[in-house]
Design an enzyme around this catalytic site. Structure first.
Site, PDB file in Angstrom:
ATOM      1  N   CYS A  84       0.660  -1.328   0.098  1.00 25.16           N
ATOM      2  CA  CYS A  84      -0.126   0.052   0.169  1.00 25.16           C
ATOM      3  C   CYS A  84       0.956   1.150  -0.090  1.00 25.16           C
ATOM      4  O   CYS A  84       0.434   2.329  -0.090  1.00 25.16           O
ATOM      5  CB  CYS A  84      -0.872   0.073   1.159  1.00 25.16           C
ATOM      6  SG  CYS A  84      -1.875  -1.468   1.395  1.00 25.16           S
ATOM      7  N   ILE A 210     -12.806  -0.518  -0.334  1.00 27.10           N
ATOM      8  CA  ILE A 210     -12.037  -1.297  -1.501  1.00 27.10           C
ATOM      9  C   ILE A 210     -12.401  -0.103  -2.463  1.00 27.10           C
ATOM     10  O   ILE A 210     -13.636   0.348  -2.843  1.00 27.10           O
ATOM     11  CB  ILE A 210     -12.666  -2.484  -1.605  1.00 27.10           C
ATOM     12  CG1 ILE A 210     -12.190  -3.563  -0.847  1.00 27.10           C
ATOM     13  CG2 ILE A 210     -12.356  -2.922  -3.222  1.00 27.10           C
ATOM     14  CD1 ILE A 210     -12.824  -4.918  -0.829  1.00 27.10           C
ATOM     15  N   LYS A 330      -9.839   6.309   4.872  1.00 27.92           N
ATOM     16  CA  LYS A 330     -11.071   5.743   5.622  1.00 27.92           C
ATOM     17  C   LYS A 330     -12.178   6.084   4.679  1.00 27.92           C
ATOM     18  O   LYS A 330     -13.305   5.309   4.837  1.00 27.92           O
ATOM     19  CB  LYS A 330     -11.067   6.171   6.984  1.00 27.92           C
ATOM     20  CG  LYS A 330     -12.667   5.937   7.730  1.00 27.92           C
ATOM     21  CD  LYS A 330     -12.617   4.738   7.990  1.00 27.92           C
ATOM     22  CE  LYS A 330     -14.090   4.215   8.446  1.00 27.92           C
ATOM     23  NZ  LYS A 330     -14.848   4.022   7.367  1.00 27.92           N
ATOM     24  N   HIS A 334      -9.204   4.026  -0.859  1.00 29.98           N
ATOM     25  CA  HIS A 334      -7.964   3.500  -0.617  1.00 29.98           C
ATOM     26  C   HIS A 334      -7.468   2.621  -1.679  1.00 29.98           C
ATOM     27  O   HIS A 334      -7.496   1.177  -1.724  1.00 29.98           O
ATOM     28  CB  HIS A 334      -7.669   2.583   0.615  1.00 29.98           C
ATOM     29  CG  HIS A 334      -6.169   2.202   0.779  1.00 29.98           C
ATOM     30  ND1 HIS A 334      -5.342   2.922   0.368  1.00 29.98           N
ATOM     31  CD2 HIS A 334      -5.769   1.181   1.678  1.00 29.98           C
ATOM     32  CE1 HIS A 334      -4.166   2.076   0.703  1.00 29.98           C
ATOM     33  NE2 HIS A 334      -4.332   1.301   1.549  1.00 29.98           N
TER      34      HIS A 334
END
Lengths: 388, 388
Positions: A84, A210, A330, A334
């Site tokens: 990430c 997601i 959040k 992401h």
């Protein structure tokens, strides 16, 4: 050492866009950044690009050259992958290339396509960022790993699920004005507390969604910006990276993220600033507990004290140190390989004063971005400053 | 700009080692390089690591931190991926980091684990280096793609299957003394000609094998080498990278590799040398035709003239310009994410005079390595020189 100027930034909307290919997503972000920069096409000397799971999600490796083409560029291109933190490391390679005197104009960014896969497959694909032999085979997934870290934090320093809920509430509130964010709606502490348990103590509203999306940044040398009279008031003045054992079982402590400590220390030293100088931060809140640990690694809060920061209003838009004004992972979303670049995009706009949440800041000069891979086995921190 | 010194190099044997994990392979190469360099463990500031298909072969992404751990290091680590040029781009990022003044001691290298998969799955996994939408879905695999390039070359410049067979014969002969090579046996032109057809005009002996292996190189700044009295007589004096459209269908011509032209031009300019200065070359002969195109892109032969180089003995061990004294990808083997680093390892030994084939060279001073990804949509060229 020369600073590296940010001449243009671009994003796609973040969210569910399963019908769009990776190249389509990155093209949108890259062309937006290129248009803002106004740099001639043939001036671009390299693309540094982050992507995490394209080999699984689209059966597409070797995305560097593909994405250079999508961006309309004819230049060398390389994909970098640190889970990430992929786009964070991509930006960092671009900074190195400019500081090495190799290039004057570089496009950096990243992309992830995720929602075209079923959710269980996304979870399994994300799990390749953990240790396959010693974590994944034992059943570890990332919600479980971060739950362990949250439990360790609570045990070591105290704190509660409600403290974490305040992080989610804050970041959702910040996302409302951000047209690029996936979830532009406020939530309440009660909603967060009552959301479905995922891995105790983490519930659904402690986790980022997601997301499909892409980010792009045009980086130029100081000299190039001056010679060409570019409007590039924000610079990357510090870059740092840290690493840790991949598997949680090999760590000394689960409530700390020493890779981020090291990245922050290096980035501050590089920029010649201290945590006290920081006006605004974008941090890697893949789970609410991750924001807490990030703020302590960045030295913005003492050990064990960031847990109450959102609840006490210190990191809200009205607080002394607004954190994740973008909405964070959040609420903004992401797309993993894009996130580190998106943080730079958001921070650039916050420092330039043209962000949807710029009214939360008064003359910000120094911003910091914190991008993490896996359970912070990789961490990249950048310091951005207003330089003119 | 400072040169970047090579303080130590390491390899695993190349070949079928399906029982070994990726971390085991990389540890062997890394520890060999570290031992040769003799640099203190805590001096290492970063690992730049290449891997192509670990997400598919081992379900293991985020290999940077994992491999730092395997190498016994506690430092930031990043994985770079440009298909079969992954380790070449990893070395290049390390060079940038040192030249940028960011680091003094960096480990670079790469690893690929392949033979644990069935051969058809390897072919399908390698295909993710091509364009999934416009090549792979149409049935393209790499033997087919390079066959198209060979046909285009023959049509444009002439040449024959027998010319290509001489490349294979030469590289097999070179591999015999190399203890790291996968195929340490000579072959004849007749054997190569009579081997099974794979994709006309390419036969089995025109193709490199499937290989497990790893490579590692310790790179240090000039200043560090001097201050610590390191024995590091070889330097990376030039680095260049080029890019091209990922899909063959988008290229102007199939018989040329302009990404490698650009990489070579940049690397020569960076080093301040010309093709005439080159004493020895290691090039990316994933297929025999690829060696031919590489030599022309490097400016070591005129357009259309490299096809006869092996047959006429110009590039054999007794020729004016020995090429692939390691055995090349063809006979030494091609663990794709390790290859670009392995080329640097072999070239370093050739320039230091401690290679198994050093007797083929008389006081070599300048060597060049050429590492390509996909159908040369990525290319990385490094110039290495004896500097003391």
């Amino acid at each position: 050492m020369n600073d590296v100027r940010i001449a243009g930034v671009g994003l796609t909307p973040f969210g569910r866009q399963p019908e769009r290919t990776g190249r389509d997503l990155f093209a949108e972000a890259a062309l937006a950044a290129r248009e803002e920069a106004g740099v001639a096409r043939d001036a671009y000397e390299a693309l540094h690009y982050g992507n995490f799971m394209g080999s699984l999600a689209e059966r597409q490796g070797h995305q560097g050259p593909l994405m250079a083409e999508a961006a309309g560029l004819d230049c060398p291109a390389t994909r970098h992958e640190s889970a990430c933190a992929s786009a964070g490391v991509a930006v960092r390679q671009a900074v190195h290339a400019i500081r090495a005197g190799e290039h004057d104009v570089v496009l950096a960014g990243g992309m992830e396509r995720m929602t075209n896969l079923p959710t269980t497959e996304v979870t399994e694909s994300l799990a390749i960022a953990a240790d396959e032999l010693f974590e994944v085979r034992a059943g570890m997934t990332f919600p479980g790993a971060y739950a362990l870290m949250a439990r360790a934090y609570f045990e070591e320093y105290g704190g509660s699920r409600e403290d974490l809920a305040h992080v989610a509430v804050k970041n959702h509130a910040n996302a409302v004005p951000n047209e690029y964010a996936q979830y532009r709606r406020e939530i309440t502490v009660a909603e967060a507390m009552e959301s479905q348990p995922v891995a105790t103590p983490l519930h659904l509203f402690d986790a980022c969604p997601i997301t499909d999306g892409a980010s792009a940044v045009v980086l130029v040398s100081d000299d190039y910006a001056e010679e060409h009279g570019l409007d590039a008031p924000v610079a990357v003045t510090g870059s740092g990276q840290g690493g840790d054992n991949l598997a949680l079982q090999d760590r000394d402590a689960l409530a700390r993220t020493p890779a981020a400590d090291a990245a922050a220390e290096a980035a501050y030293a590089d920029a010649g600033v201290a945590p006290d100088d920081v006006d605004v931060a974008e941090v890697h809140d893949c789970f609410t507990i991750a924001e807490v640990m990030a703020l302590e690694s960045l030295g913005l809060f003492e050990e064990g004290e960031a847990i109450s920061a959102a609840r006490e209003g210190e990191t809200t838009r009205d607080g002394d140190l607004p954190v994740n004004l973008s909405g964070g992972l959040k609420a903004k979303g992401h797309p993993v390989g894009a996130t580190g670049g998106a943080q730079i995009v958001e921070m650039t706009k916050l420092l330039r004063g043209d962000h949807a949440n710029s009214d939360a800041l008064s003359d910000p000069r120094v911003g910091v971005t914190h991008n993490a891979g896996g359970t912070v086995a990789s961490a990249v921190v950048h310091v951005l400053e207003v330089v003119e």
